[in-house]
Design an enzyme around this catalytic site. Structure first.
Site, PDB file in Angstrom:
ATOM      1  N   GLU A 109       3.213   1.179  -9.603  1.00 27.06           N
ATOM      2  CA  GLU A 109       1.833   1.519  -9.263  1.00 27.06           C
ATOM      3  C   GLU A 109       0.837   0.941 -10.262  1.00 27.06           C
ATOM      4  O   GLU A 109      -0.222   0.455  -9.881  1.00 27.06           O
ATOM      5  CB  GLU A 109       1.676   3.038  -9.185  1.00 27.06           C
ATOM      6  N   GLU A 127      -1.452  -1.145   6.451  1.00 26.31           N
ATOM      7  CA  GLU A 127      -0.483  -2.183   6.819  1.00 26.31           C
ATOM      8  C   GLU A 127      -0.714  -2.788   8.201  1.00 26.31           C
ATOM      9  O   GLU A 127      -0.547  -4.000   8.395  1.00 26.31           O
ATOM     10  CB  GLU A 127       0.941  -1.628   6.726  1.00 26.31           C
ATOM     11  N   ASP A 181      10.121  -2.895   1.334  1.00 33.15           N
ATOM     12  CA  ASP A 181       9.065  -3.747   1.886  1.00 33.15           C
ATOM     13  C   ASP A 181       8.522  -4.873   1.020  1.00 33.15           C
ATOM     14  O   ASP A 181       8.694  -6.056   1.311  1.00 33.15           O
ATOM     15  CB  ASP A 181       7.899  -2.872   2.365  1.00 33.15           C
ATOM     16  N   ARG A 211      -1.881  -1.893  -8.874  1.00 33.58           N
ATOM     17  CA  ARG A 211      -3.268  -1.439  -8.830  1.00 33.58           C
ATOM     18  C   ARG A 211      -4.069  -1.904 -10.038  1.00 33.58           C
ATOM     19  O   ARG A 211      -5.109  -2.543  -9.903  1.00 33.58           O
ATOM     20  CB  ARG A 211      -3.308   0.087  -8.726  1.00 33.58           C
TER      21      ARG A 211
END
Length: 645
Positions: free
Chosen positions: A266, A534, A400, A270
């Site tokens: 994360e 998405e 993913d 980010r």
């Protein structure tokens, strides 16, 4: 004096006979050995372990408990806060980090010990080379060793872009209706930002119903996630007053000296991604210095026997790391350690320090060595043994963005990274052979694979794959290029169907294709929507690749649904059930809503010259990173040297 306590021995050592000296030395050495060895039979003591063991061998105590279900499945798409693309938030808790409700588990546990005993010969040399953690001084020495005398030149970089980043007129479309829709998206961003600034400034995310801020526990004490995630969105939308406010906060209030426990994934997508893109778009040295400072704090996570980083790291001086408590047998997550490549290559570019590139290339090296079941990459890998822990494969949560970063690494290298290209197309071939399915109603979807058994479920997180397959279509084998583009369109269509088949016209967290269901959620726990991007991401890519107007129409349907069901008086909120018109809100305006969802919508209604794909790739948090044109930068440097003579 010890001599006075031994019968028959004079006070002077000169009076000792040879045999007495031998007995005395034997006794003394035995006493020292006994005392030293006794330390390791005492009850566990973190203090003692810190004296005798290296940092990465100190394993923190498990805090809390949890399972893979507690995290819902991934970390991006854990893209979220208590979220790679894959971690979904706990139901009912607005903080959807792309992994939710994570607990910590010591990675030096009994399972890790057994893994060490079962090491395969293929990983032995690599593990030995990675077993010794780097100290702060060693990292500094390494940094000096690898650093180039050349410094990154922003002006050279700008000259190597093929097009202006913001286009001829900020990407403004000539069609009045399209421009009107783009302006609506800009208004949504302004509304979301203003409410964040009013009620949650400096916190990580806004709780719009209670009008306060949310911090969460995914960022290790870092603050301002919504600010960092919004920098590039505000800039490309031309909201310069708000951008300047955000920049000022970074300068005065972004404190990177936290001592908390953060998600490596994360923080990377980010904070590192957000600061990198802000620097490349604006040239502000502030962003460069901050991101390089933060990048160095992430390096201790790689101090494992294999070099595969653990998922949680203390950003303070200790640099300790461990695996998520819910991760099987202390494993690392594919979509986490596989979603570092883009950002770390740019950290090397800006710092002229190859250590970042070496860390991620080591990951790729190990993945190329180990056996893949049916050519697939399972979601859990031991950072100790370098072996797969479970044979669970998903293109959604937990897996993913690993696949996304393979094709994007190839594109970002100006199509020179042949290793990334080969890994991507080999993985895609295995995915098509094992996971791609066709429903009785004709919908193409990505199932999940659990030890050879298919689970006919597709998560919202997996809907990014339409765009991923689309942007990679043109570089596949000549005879398969149209096939890949068709497959991308089919998957994007299926994800659109998951939206249209709900009452709110927003898609659920996961939808199934069994028991008579098609593209609908059959479990109550899968019916929520947390402002995820998405599906809209795939609309944007498919629009740019085909210019089929249906993708803009589908995007506008999403705008209308967001306005009707997610907009509240003081911001935007996720909803708990997409199948009922009487919506219940989750009281969370996710930072990725500002970074991804609204940015992709804005790009969808803009001309293609706004952040053109010829120059930029987007990280998994939609932060644009430039294509690295090594030959151009070298040519520019040569020209500058020639001109200076």
């Amino acid at each position: 004096m010890v001599f006075r306590k031994l019968p028959g021995v004079s006070a002077s050592g000169m009076g000792l006979r040879l045999s007495q000296k031998f007995v005395f030395l034997l006794f003394l050495s035995g006493l020292v050995t006994l005392c030293f060895g006794a330390l390791f039979f005492l009850p566990d003591s973190v203090r003692l372990k810190r004296i005798f063991l290296s940092k990465t061998e100190i394993q923190p105590v498990t805090v809390g408990s949890g399972s893979e279900n507690d995290v819902r499945e991934h970390l991006k798409r854990p893209k979220e806060q208590e979220h790679p693309r894959g971690i979904t938030p706990a139901k009912g808790d607005g903080s959807a980090a792309k992994v939710k409700g994570l607990s910590r588990k010591p990675s030096g546990s009994h399972e890790a010990t057994e893994e060490r005993l079962s090491l395969g010969k293929a990983q032995e040399d690599l593990i030995l080379s990675r077993s010794k953690p780097e100290s702060a001084s060693e990292r500094a020495t390494s940094s000096n060793h690898h650093a180039s005398s050349d410094t990154f030149s922003y002006h050279k970089f700008k000259r190597c872009l093929l097009k202006a980043p913001l286009g001829r007129d900020g990407g403004k479309p000539s069609d009045p209706q399209t421009n009107e829709r783009r302006e609506k998206v800009k208004e949504m961003m302004k509304f979301a930002w203003d409410n964040y600034k009013r009620y949650a400034w400096g916190k990580n995310e806004l709780r719009p119903l209670t009008r306060n801020g949310h911090i969460g526990n995914m960022f290790g004490g870092l603050r301002g996630a919504s600010i960092i995630d919004s920098l590039d969105t505000l800039y490309i939308m031309g909201l310069m007053e708000d951008y300047n406010d955000a920049k000022e906060w970074v300068q005065t209030s972004l404190d990177l000296n936290s001592n908390g426990e953060a998600s490596l994934f994360e923080v990377n997508i980010r904070y590192v991604g957000g600061l990198l893109s802000a620097y490349y778009l604006t040239g502000e040295e502030l962003f460069k210095s901050k991101v390089l400072e933060l990048g160095e704090k992430l390096l201790p996570a790689f101090n494992t026997p294999t070099g595969i980083p653990r998922g949680v790291i203390n950003l303070g001086s200790s640099g300790t790391s461990w695996s998520w408590g819910w991760a099987s047998a202390g494993s690392s997550i594919l979509a986490e350690f596989g979603t570092l490549h883009l950002e770390f290559l740019h950290l090397s570019e800006l710092s002229n320090n190859l250590i970042y590139t070496e860390k991620v290339m080591n990951i790729r090296k190990l993945l190329n060595k180990i056996e893949k079941p049916h050519g697939l990459y399972p979601n859990f890998l031991s950072p100790v043994s370098g072996n797969w822990v479970q044979h669970h494969v998903s293109i959604g949560g937990l897996g993913d963005s690993f696949y996304e970063y393979l094709i994007k690494s190839y594109l970002m290298s100006d199509k020179t990274d042949e290793d990334a290209k080969n890994m991507y197309y080999s993985a895609l071939e295995a995915i098509e052979a094992n996971l791609v399915q066709k429903s009785p109603g004709g919908l193409t979807y990505m199932a999940e694979w659990r030890g050879g058994i298919l689970d006919h479920k597709m998560g919202h997180l997996a809907c990014f794959s339409g765009g991923m397959i689309g942007i990679g279509a043109d570089d596949g084998a000549q005879e398969k290029r149209q096939h890949y583009l068709d497959l991308a369109a089919e998957i994007t269509h299926t994800c659109h169907e998951s939206y249209t088949r709900s009452a709110t016209k927003l898609g659920p967290e996961a939808f199934r294709f069994d028991g008579g269901a098609e593209a609908t959620a059959t479990r109550l726990s899968d019916r929520y929507y947390i402002l995820r991007p998405e599906v809209i991401e795939s609309y944007m890519y498919m629009w740019r690749l085909t210019h089929d107007p249906k993708y803009r129409e589908w995007g506008w349907e999403a705008v209308e649904a967001l306005e009707q069901h997610c907009r509240v008086e003081s911001g935007f909120s996720g909803i708990r059930d997409v199948y009922t018109m009487t919506v219940g809100h989750d009281n969370m305006q996710q930072s990725f809503f500002l970074s991804e969802t609204l940015k992709y919508l804005y790009l969808l209604f803009s001309d293609d010259d706004l952040l053109p794909l010829e120059d930029w790739v987007f990280n998994t948090e939609a932060h644009p990173l430039p294509i690295v044109r090594k030959s151009c930068m070298q040519d520019e440097a040569t020209q500058d040297k020639t001109a200076s003579k």
